[in-house]
Design a protein around this motif. Structure first.
Motif, short mmCIF file in Angstrom:
data_model
loop_
_atom_site.label_atom_id
_atom_site.label_comp_id
_atom_site.label_asym_id
_atom_site.label_seq_id
_atom_site.Cartn_x
_atom_site.Cartn_y
_atom_site.Cartn_z
N LYS A 181 0.78 -1.26 0.05
CA LYS A 181 -0.04 0.05 -0.33
C LYS A 181 0.91 1.33 -0.08
N LEU A 182 0.30 2.47 -0.50
CA LEU A 182 1.02 3.55 -0.04
C LEU A 182 1.29 3.84 1.25
N ALA A 183 2.40 4.42 1.56
CA ALA A 183 2.83 4.53 3.07
C ALA A 183 1.48 5.50 4.02
N GLY A 184 1.14 6.15 3.23
CA GLY A 184 0.15 6.99 4.03
C GLY A 184 -1.30 6.66 4.02
N THR A 185 -1.37 5.47 3.55
CA THR A 185 -2.77 4.76 3.87
C THR A 185 -3.13 4.60 5.31
N ILE A 186 -4.45 5.14 5.71
CA ILE A 186 -4.75 4.74 7.07
C ILE A 186 -6.17 4.06 7.10
N ARG A 187 -6.01 3.02 7.99
CA ARG A 187 -7.28 2.13 8.20
C ARG A 187 -7.90 2.70 9.45
N ILE A 188 -9.09 3.17 9.53
CA ILE A 188 -9.70 3.79 10.46
C ILE A 188 -11.12 3.52 10.66
N ARG A 189 -11.91 3.53 11.80
CA ARG A 189 -13.19 3.94 11.94
C ARG A 189 -13.60 5.20 12.74
N ILE A 190 -14.79 5.85 12.55
CA ILE A 190 -15.11 6.83 13.26
C ILE A 190 -15.98 6.46 14.48
N ARG A 191 -15.71 6.96 15.79
CA ARG A 191 -16.71 6.69 16.82
C ARG A 191 -17.41 7.71 17.30
N TYR A 192 -18.80 7.82 17.60
CA TYR A 192 -19.39 8.81 18.09
C TYR A 192 -20.32 8.17 19.18
N ARG A 193 -20.40 8.44 20.22
CA ARG A 193 -21.32 7.91 21.23
C ARG A 193 -21.36 6.24 21.18
N LEU A 203 -6.68 7.66 1.89
CA LEU A 203 -5.22 7.66 1.49
C LEU A 203 -4.69 9.13 1.50
N PHE A 204 -3.51 9.19 2.33
CA PHE A 204 -2.65 10.51 2.37
C PHE A 204 -1.52 10.16 1.52
N LEU A 205 -1.19 11.07 0.42
CA LEU A 205 -0.04 10.92 -0.27
C LEU A 205 0.54 12.17 -0.88
N SER A 206 1.87 12.15 -1.15
CA SER A 206 2.49 13.26 -1.42
C SER A 206 2.00 13.71 -2.87
N PRO A 207 2.54 14.86 -3.22
CA PRO A 207 2.29 15.52 -4.49
C PRO A 207 2.86 14.55 -5.58
N ARG A 208 3.98 13.97 -5.36
CA ARG A 208 4.64 13.32 -6.29
C ARG A 208 4.01 11.82 -6.38
N GLU A 209 3.34 11.40 -5.21
CA GLU A 209 2.65 10.04 -5.39
C GLU A 209 1.36 10.37 -6.25
N LEU A 210 0.74 11.51 -5.96
CA LEU A 210 -0.26 11.57 -6.82
C LEU A 210 -0.20 11.87 -8.32
N GLU A 211 1.02 12.38 -8.61
CA GLU A 211 1.26 12.76 -9.77
C GLU A 211 1.43 11.35 -10.57
N GLN A 212 1.93 10.28 -9.89
CA GLN A 212 2.25 8.98 -10.50
C GLN A 212 0.95 8.33 -10.54
N LEU A 213 0.09 8.49 -9.61
CA LEU A 213 -1.22 7.88 -9.42
C LEU A 213 -2.00 8.32 -10.91
N LEU A 214 -1.81 9.63 -11.25
CA LEU A 214 -2.60 10.21 -12.44
C LEU A 214 -2.38 9.19 -13.59
N VAL A 215 -1.05 8.95 -13.95
CA VAL A 215 -0.50 8.36 -15.14
C VAL A 215 -1.53 7.27 -15.76
N GLY A 216 -2.17 7.74 -16.82
CA GLY A 216 -3.13 6.88 -17.71
C GLY A 216 -4.58 7.02 -17.29
N THR A 217 -4.78 7.93 -16.28
CA THR A 217 -6.19 8.47 -16.06
C THR A 217 -6.75 9.24 -16.82
#
Lengths: 239, 239
Positions: A181-193, A203-217
Motif C-alpha cells: 500500500k501507499l505509506a500514507g494509507t490509514i485504516r480507521i473507523r469513526i466513533r461517536y457515542r 489515502l494520504f499521499l505526497s504530490p509526487r505520489e499523486l502525480e504517479q497515480l494520475l498516469v493513464g487516467t
C-alpha cells in the motif's frame, strides 16, 4: 445504534450538542480526536491552501463527499451552480438544514452522466483520499472524465504524510509498504457515542505520489497549491 | 506505549498540545470525550457546587486523587497546609510542574498515619466515586478515620446518576443492578493516542445512596451542597 457515526456526529455538532467531538480509531490502536478539519467552518476559517486554490473553480461544480456542506454552501453563496454528492442520507439532511440546495445522496462510485456535465470537481477536506486505494481513486478519475467538460479541473485536496512524525508513524508507514500500500494509507473507523462506522481506508499521499497515480487516467497535474504546511491542493486538468 | 493514558493526556494538555482530549470508552461500547471536568481550570471556572462547598475546608487538608493539581494548587494559594495523593508518577510530575508543592505518589489504599493528621479530606472531580465499589469506598472511609482529627470533614464530590437519560442509560443502570452493583457504576477505560488505561470502575451515586453507604463507617452526612444540577458535594463529619 447505527453505523453512520460520522452522520450522527455532524448532526450533533450542527445541533450544538456538548461533547460532539470526532473520535478516530486507527487499526493499530491509536485514538485521536478531530479529523483536523472543522466541518462547518466558514470560508474565512478554511485552510489557507484550500482558500487559495478555490480561485481555480469555474463553471458548474461537483463537490465530491460534500458532508455538512462546508464547501458546497460557500460555492452556492458565491453564485456557482454546484452539486454535492454525499453517501449518507443523514449527512445530506444536515447539509440541507444548513442551507445546501443541491445535495444528491449517492456514492461516488454511482456517478454517471445523469448528473450532467461539470467544469470543476472539488475534493476538499482530504477527500481526494476518500476511496482509500490507488486503484479505486484511478477508477474515480476515469469516471470523472465522462462527466466533465474538456476544460474541466479537479481540485484535489490532500495532505502529504511525509515526513512521518515519530517512530510509531514510521512503523505504520513501513507496515503499509510491506503490504503493497501507499505509506500514507490509514485504516480507521469513526466513533461517536454508541455509533461506530465500518473500518475504512483513507489515502494520504505526497504530490509526487499523486502525480504517479494520475498516469493513464486522462488527468495531469496542472498546478500545485501549497504552503509550508503538508496540506496541498493539486489542480488537475485533462491531458 | 503505557497504561497511564490519563497521565499522558494531562501532560499533553499542560503542554498545550493540540488534540489533547480525553477519550472515555465505556464497556458497552459507548465512547465520549471529556470527563465533564476541565482538569486545570482555575477556581473561578469550577463547578459552582465545588466552589461553594470549599468554604467547609479548614485546617490541614488531604486531597485524594489530586491529579494535575486543580484543587491542591488552589488550596495552597489560599494558604492551606495541603497534601495531595496521586497514584501516577507522571501526573504528580505534571502537578509539580504546575506549582503543586506537596504531592505524594501513592495509592489511596496505601494511606497511613505517616502522612500525619488532617482536618479536611477533599474528593473533588467526582473522586468520591474513584474506587468504583461500595466496599472499597467504605474501606477508604474507615482508613480516613485514622488519619483525621475529631472535628474532621470529608468533602465528598460526586454526581447523581438519576434520572437516567435515555434508553441506553436506563439499560446500563438495569444491567448494573442485575449484577448487584449500584446503578450508577461505570466500567471505563481512558484512551489517549496509543495509550490506554486498564478497565476501571467509577461510582456515581445519589446523595441518598451515599448516606446508606456511610452507615457503619464512622462518618455521617452533615450537610449537602447542591444546586439544580446533578452535581453535589456531601460534607461528612464523624459520628
Amino acid at each position: 445504534m447505527s453505523g453512520d457515526a460520522f452522520g450522527h456526529l455532524l448532526d450533533a455538532i450542527d445541533k450544538g450538542r456538548k461533547g460532539a467531538v470526532e473520535i478516530v480509531e486507527r487499526d493499530d490502536g491509536l485514538f485521536f480526536t478531530g479529523g483536523g478539519i472543522d466541518y462547518m467552518d466558514p470560508f474565512r476559517k478554511w485552510d489557507p491552501v484550500e482558500r487559495r486554490a478555490l480561485r481555480f473553480a469555474r463553471g458548474r461544480v461537483l463537490d465530491l463527499g460534500s458532508g455538512a456542506g462546508r464547501v458546497l454552501i460557500h460555492l452556492q453563496e458565491r453564485g456557482y451552480d454546484a452539486v454535492g454528492i454525499e453517501s449518507s442520507p443523514l449527512i445530506a439532511r444536515v447539509a440541507r438544514r444548513r442551507g445546501a440546495r443541491n445535495v444528491r445522496v449517492m456514492r461516488v462510485e454511482e456517478i454517471d452522466d445523469r448528473l450532467g456535465t461539470f467544469d470543476t470537481v472539488v475534493m476538499y477536506g482530504n477527500n481526494f483520499g476518500m476511496l482509500g486505494t490507488v486503484p479505486k481513486t484511478r477508477r474515480l478519475l476515469r469516471t470523472l472524465l465522462g462527466v466533465t467538460s474538456d476544460r474541466a479541473r479537479v481540485l484535489a485536496g490532500n495532505t502529504s504524510p511525509y515526513p512521518a512524525k515519530g517512530a510509531r508513524q514510521r512503523a505504520y508507514h513501513a507496515r503499509n509498504r510491506s503490504r503493497g500500500k501507499l505509506a500514507g494509507t490509514i485504516r480507521i473507523r469513526i466513533r461517536y457515542r454508541e455509533h461506530v462506522t465500518p473500518w475504512l481506508e483513507w489515502l494520504f499521499l505526497s504530490p509526487r505520489e499523486l502525480e504517479q497515480l494520475l498516469v493513464g487516467t486522462g488527468w495531469k497535474l496542472a498546478r500545485l497549491v501549497q504552503d509550508e504546511s503538508q496540506r496541498y491542493v493539486a489542480v488537475l486538468e485533462k491531458t
